[in-house]
Design an enzyme around this catalytic site. Structure first.
Site, PDB file in Angstrom:
ATOM      1  N   CYS A 130       0.808  -1.225   0.000  1.00 26.07           N
ATOM      2  CA  CYS A 130       0.000   0.000   0.000  1.00 26.07           C
ATOM      3  C   CYS A 130       0.839   1.272   0.000  1.00 26.07           C
ATOM      4  O   CYS A 130       0.596   2.193  -0.783  1.00 26.07           O
ATOM      5  CB  CYS A 130      -0.932  -0.002   1.198  1.00 26.07           C
ATOM      6  SG  CYS A 130      -0.134  -0.458   2.750  1.00 26.07           S
ATOM      7  N   HIS A 237      -3.070   6.397   4.099  1.00 20.52           N
ATOM      8  CA  HIS A 237      -1.680   6.643   4.471  1.00 20.52           C
ATOM      9  C   HIS A 237      -1.266   8.029   3.961  1.00 20.52           C
ATOM     10  O   HIS A 237      -1.599   8.403   2.832  1.00 20.52           O
ATOM     11  CB  HIS A 237      -0.742   5.624   3.826  1.00 20.52           C
ATOM     12  CG  HIS A 237      -0.925   4.217   4.297  1.00 20.52           C
ATOM     13  ND1 HIS A 237      -1.626   3.883   5.429  1.00 20.52           N
ATOM     14  CD2 HIS A 237      -0.457   3.043   3.784  1.00 20.52           C
ATOM     15  CE1 HIS A 237      -1.595   2.562   5.594  1.00 20.52           C
ATOM     16  NE2 HIS A 237      -0.906   2.034   4.610  1.00 20.52           N
TER      17      HIS A 237
END
Lengths: 332, 332
Positions: A130, A237
């Site tokens: 990710c 994130h």
């Protein structure tokens, strides 16, 4: 339009559930859906596009069914065990685990960055980590225009990256309860510890960012370091990325590149409080880039702030986008 | 032991309150205490060392009282207005605001790093920015042993750095209420925005880290960049610091330096989940250093993770430590 039989392996997990949602939202042409999970979850009912499905137990024989694509998100061990079986039976596996990412015979693909690597797949395609996906989407236009010498990553990663257990730790921690998954409280804390530690003092997560960035950009000479940190955020994130390009650049040209690049939304008007934010990126598929600034401490230095939903663009959506790209390229 | 008459200006604020606590805990030799604040807070009662005091209104005449040291933490405008008045009346001002930090006639002091700068004070001494203090405590032993070429800072800063308003925004945000201070929700979010934005795209906070690091280490040739980020943490700033030293180093020597350096606690045993954490640093005066790793992407590269309580070592405790250092050096 042709439609495809799609298996989702690990369908009851956080990413598996999101894969179903993204398949539906992006209107992937699904003919039959084959939801699969471990024995523990087999027999449960899940819903896709408003219709109920019974979860099948993941086993070798499951891939004797008429399946075109299998989206795997059931952890590295499960992928290592079952992806080759599926692949050998003609299923194209798009694997969200780290099991095959650094295998030289397996393409590691972000559709906005290196879709051409799909052309040499041998029925297993790896979905990158990710934190790497959103970084390379942002870096690719810079790499093409100016070249890149060096990257320093510092990340601010959401608990959903650890799945339901990480999510629950934050939820419970906020209520004053003990952590059960992370080794330290995640509520109101920053843990410089994602995945396990290696002998060189880096975490696996940090080395994934180093190695996967090189593989996706096809450049082993790229010099990269990373510090990856879990923060008390549920989704998305954020990344502070310091870049040294090979060639000189103008900031306006850099910003223009970001406005033109696929999959990127430039949010860079700080005096109006506009910059990428985790809670804005949540539940979207774009990579948000902002705080575009010259780093005066080095030649051709640039600072960026890059945010994306780690479960969508960082996992489920990237996998579904790979499936779309396979169709577009006539590879399925 | 001689004792001193101490004024605390801005005594009702978060840092002012912590100054009282630290003066008591570290047993600073206080003779009379003069708590001061704006008109709005004047007349309130505060408690110091178990005794009640009435808050005086800050005004020019207040410094006609017998005051040896005034700890100011009432914002830049108040410091700019009243510190010179106090200084002209013979009071030694230790100022926590940014008003005088970059004034070449004012020493900017972290006692573990540059106590000798106190020797040339002219009654105003500046306390550095919270994020800078902890960074230079960690960097000083490296600077002395190996020299430093370049620093890349990425910070993870607590809401208490914004005082009560920032703290309340996080408390309220967790309850699902709206922010009133930050321009975006801070709960479950990361805001790459601390203090206001400058024309070069940096925030003032980022430029403070650049400029104050250079001033404290007496080295304008130090090349520094910074990205400063507010995270949903109540107390303690965490920092990812990437350093390029001038000379080569061994990691064991670096770790040994940190064990010997004043004010530092080395926490660097990652395989036992030991690394600096905001919630461990909370309510202590030390700077915690860990995740000590070589950055393989550059010659003499080093990564550090540095954490300290922003209200104590980053503000109140550093100010009180300066006062102790003045006594030790016979400057008061």
């Amino acid at each position: 339009m042709k439609s495809y039989n799609v298996a989702v392996v690990g369908v009851t997990g956080m990413v598996g559930q999101k894969m179903l949602q993204v398949l539906a939202e992006l209107e992937f042409p699904v003919n039959n859906l084959y939801p699969m999970a471990s024995k523990r979850s087999a027999g449960k009912e899940i819903v896709f596009n408003g219709k109920p499905y019974v979860v099948q137990e993941l086993c070798d024989e499951a891939f004797d069914q008429e399946i075109d694509i299998a989206l795997f998100s059931a952890g590295g061990d499960t992928s290592a065990r079952f992806s080759p079986v599926a692949a050998s039976k003609g299923v194209i596996v798009i694997d969200n685990s780290s099991a095959f990412r650094m295998d030289p015979s397996v393409p590691l693909v972000v559709p906005e960055v290196n879709p051409e690597d799909l052309d040499w797949h041998k029925n297993i395609i790896a979905n990158p980590n990710c934190s790497t996906i959103q970084a390379v989407v942002a870096l690719k236009p810079l790499y093409d225009a100016f070249g890149i010498n060096r990257i320093v990553y510092s990340t601010y990663q959401a608990v959903s990256g650890s799945g339901v257990k990480g999510y629950s730790d934050l939820e419970n921690g906020i209520k004053g309860e003990e952590n059960t998954f992370y080794p330290h409280p995640i509520a109101y804390n920053c843990l410089p510890h994602i995945d396990s530690f290696l002998d060189n003092g880096y975490t696996k997560e940090e080395m994934k960012m180093v190695n996967e960035t090189q593989k996706i950009l096809h450049d082993d000479s790229l010099r990269i370091t990373a510090t990856t940190v879990r923060v008390p955020v549920f989704y998305s994130h954020s990344e502070s990325i310091n870049v040294e390009t090979k060639k000189a650049f103008e900031l306006d040209a850099v910003r223009h590149l970001f406005t033109q690049a696929p999959g990127i939304i430039l949010q860079d008007d700080p005096t109006n409080d506009l910059y990428p934010l985790a809670r804005v990126a949540e539940n979207t598929d774009e990579v948000y880039v902002g705080r575009v600034r010259r780093d005066f401490s080095v030649d051709n230095g640039l600072n960026l702030w890059v945010v994306a939903d780690n479960i969508r663009k960082g996992a489920a959506s990237n996998a579904v986008q790979i499936a779309f790209e396979l169709i577009k390229r006539g590879l399925i």
